[in-house]
Design a protein around this motif. Structure first.
Motif, mmCIF file in Angstrom:
data_model
loop_
_atom_site.group_PDB
_atom_site.id
_atom_site.type_symbol
_atom_site.label_atom_id
_atom_site.label_comp_id
_atom_site.label_asym_id
_atom_site.label_seq_id
_atom_site.Cartn_x
_atom_site.Cartn_y
_atom_site.Cartn_z
ATOM 1 N N TYR A 129 37.128 44.787 36.436
ATOM 2 C CA TYR A 129 36.241 44.128 35.473
ATOM 3 C C TYR A 129 35.389 45.150 34.725
ATOM 4 O O TYR A 129 35.180 45.032 33.512
ATOM 5 C CB TYR A 129 35.325 43.135 36.200
ATOM 6 N N ILE A 168 35.399 28.154 27.500
ATOM 7 C CA ILE A 168 35.605 29.506 28.024
ATOM 8 C C ILE A 168 34.512 30.449 27.516
ATOM 9 O O ILE A 168 33.964 31.263 28.263
ATOM 10 C CB ILE A 168 36.993 30.039 27.628
ATOM 11 N N THR A 169 34.182 30.322 26.235
ATOM 12 C CA THR A 169 33.150 31.174 25.652
ATOM 13 C C THR A 169 31.805 30.963 26.327
ATOM 14 O O THR A 169 31.130 31.916 26.755
ATOM 15 C CB THR A 169 33.020 30.900 24.149
ATOM 16 N N ARG A 193 34.846 43.046 25.316
ATOM 17 C CA ARG A 193 33.605 42.708 24.603
ATOM 18 C C ARG A 193 33.583 43.357 23.226
ATOM 19 O O ARG A 193 33.253 42.705 22.222
ATOM 20 C CB ARG A 193 32.407 43.171 25.439
ATOM 21 N N GLY A 215 36.189 44.959 30.953
ATOM 22 C CA GLY A 215 35.194 44.107 30.315
ATOM 23 C C GLY A 215 34.581 44.666 29.049
ATOM 24 O O GLY A 215 34.589 43.993 28.008
ATOM 25 N N GLY A 227 33.449 36.157 24.964
ATOM 26 C CA GLY A 227 32.901 35.522 26.156
ATOM 27 C C GLY A 227 33.520 36.058 27.433
ATOM 28 O O GLY A 227 32.821 36.318 28.418
ATOM 29 N N ALA A 228 34.837 36.235 27.415
ATOM 30 C CA ALA A 228 35.512 36.795 28.590
ATOM 31 C C ALA A 228 35.051 38.231 28.832
ATOM 32 O O ALA A 228 34.854 38.658 29.977
ATOM 33 C CB ALA A 228 37.024 36.752 28.393
ATOM 34 N N THR A 272 36.132 33.706 22.078
ATOM 35 C CA THR A 272 36.697 33.521 23.415
ATOM 36 C C THR A 272 36.897 34.873 24.094
ATOM 37 O O THR A 272 36.572 35.057 25.274
ATOM 38 C CB THR A 272 38.036 32.767 23.337
ATOM 39 N N GLY A 278 31.815 32.095 29.993
ATOM 40 C CA GLY A 278 31.735 33.547 30.102
ATOM 41 C C GLY A 278 30.328 34.057 29.901
ATOM 42 O O GLY A 278 29.849 34.929 30.650
ATOM 43 N N CYS A 279 29.629 33.503 28.911
ATOM 44 C CA CYS A 279 28.261 33.942 28.645
ATOM 45 C C CYS A 279 27.316 33.530 29.778
ATOM 46 O O CYS A 279 26.402 34.282 30.142
ATOM 47 C CB CYS A 279 27.778 33.368 27.317
ATOM 48 N N ALA A 287 31.470 38.422 30.360
ATOM 49 C CA ALA A 287 31.501 37.978 31.756
ATOM 50 C C ALA A 287 32.085 39.058 32.658
ATOM 51 O O ALA A 287 31.524 39.372 33.724
ATOM 52 C CB ALA A 287 32.318 36.689 31.881
ATOM 53 N N MET A 288 33.203 39.661 32.240
ATOM 54 C CA MET A 288 33.826 40.706 33.046
ATOM 55 C C MET A 288 32.941 41.935 33.139
ATOM 56 O O MET A 288 32.861 42.581 34.195
ATOM 57 C CB MET A 288 35.198 41.057 32.456
#
Length: 260
Positions: free
Chosen positions: A122, A33-34, A130, A126, A96-97, A93, A37-38, A100-101
């Motif tokens: 997002y 997931i990390t 972050r 996001g 990363g999310a 995690t 996301g990146c 991405a958002m």
């Protein structure tokens, strides 16, 4: 052991032999997931509003977050009962999310409006995720390193400060008129419906910043306390931890000094 006395100790329910596959699956899932996301963030930022510097930053994020995720996974697999590894995995995690958002939101709102379904959500959520991920990574992990616990019962306030900082920054970003993201300066957040909400977002951001400073000082002080109390093994762990923190700290200072 005295005659006639039986050792009744049993293997804990959380033994790695029993839950090893589950632990490994969760650890691998967090790493995936990390990294995903990146990578998503880098793809959205390619030739985007941040330009080549932003894209280079996204690639650097993949390396940094991926390394942290892999480290957390190794710690979890080696010593499942130590909360440090779990906390590091959870932190990266979320990070990363969040990245991405953020990039998906910026792309769908600024770079190519309407190209990303749910871009407004997002863009609002996001940056907060972050920020929360960064707080957990750079403050919460040192607060419990190396045994996964606070330095002592009197240090519970430090956990509350970290939690309060992460929550305040997320709330401040979610309710901010522009998501507290410079690239969204001309976008209006639908969650920030009134002046009161915008004021609440500003207050949450200020409170989050104050709590980060307090928690950061507390975490460093806690590490110093552990060094003073600890034996050779603990001091070796703390020394390696400090050495590992030097390169990213130096890079962060250089970036701030350069201004880009």
């Amino acid at each position: 052991m005295a005659a006639g006395v039986h050792d009744e100790r049993v293997i804990p329910a959380s033994s790695p032999d029993r839950h090893g596959p589950v632990i490994a699956s969760v650890a691998v899932g967090c790493v995936v997931i990390t990294l995903a996301g990146c990578v998503v963030a880098a793809v959205f930022d390619h030739e985007g509003t941040a330009g080549p510097a932003g894209f280079a930053g996204a690639l650097a994020m993949i390396l940094a977050a991926g390394t942290a995720a892999a480290t957390g996974a190794v710690m979890v697999l080696a010593v499942p009962g130590n909360r440090t590894g779990w906390l590091l995995l959870a932190a990266v995690t979320v990070l990363g999310a969040g990245v991405a958002m953020t990039e998906a939101g910026v792309h769908g709102v600024v770079t190519d409006p309407g190209s990303v379904p749910g871009a407004s959500f997002y863009a609002a959520a996001g940056p907060g995720l972050r920020a929360a991920g960064w707080v957990l990574t750079v403050v919460a992990v040192p607060a419990v390193f190396p045994d996964g616990r606070l330095p002592g019962p009197r240090w519970r306030w430090l956990a509350w400060c970290v939690a309060g900082a992460a929550a305040s920054l997320f709330l401040g970003s979610l309710l901010s008129p522009h998501g507290q993201e410079a690239r969204l300066a001309h976008w209006h957040n639908t969650f920030s419906t009134t002046g009161f909400v915008a004021g609440l977002a500003g207050a949450a951001a200020v409170a989050g910043a104050a709590l980060i400073v307090t928690a950061g000082v507390g975490a460093v002080t806690g590490l110093a306390v552990r060094w003073r109390r600890g034996g050779p093994l603990v001091r070796q762990q703390l020394t390696l931890f400090a050495l590992a923190a030097c390169p990213p700290t130096a890079i962060a200072l250089a970036v701030m000094a350069a201004g880009d």
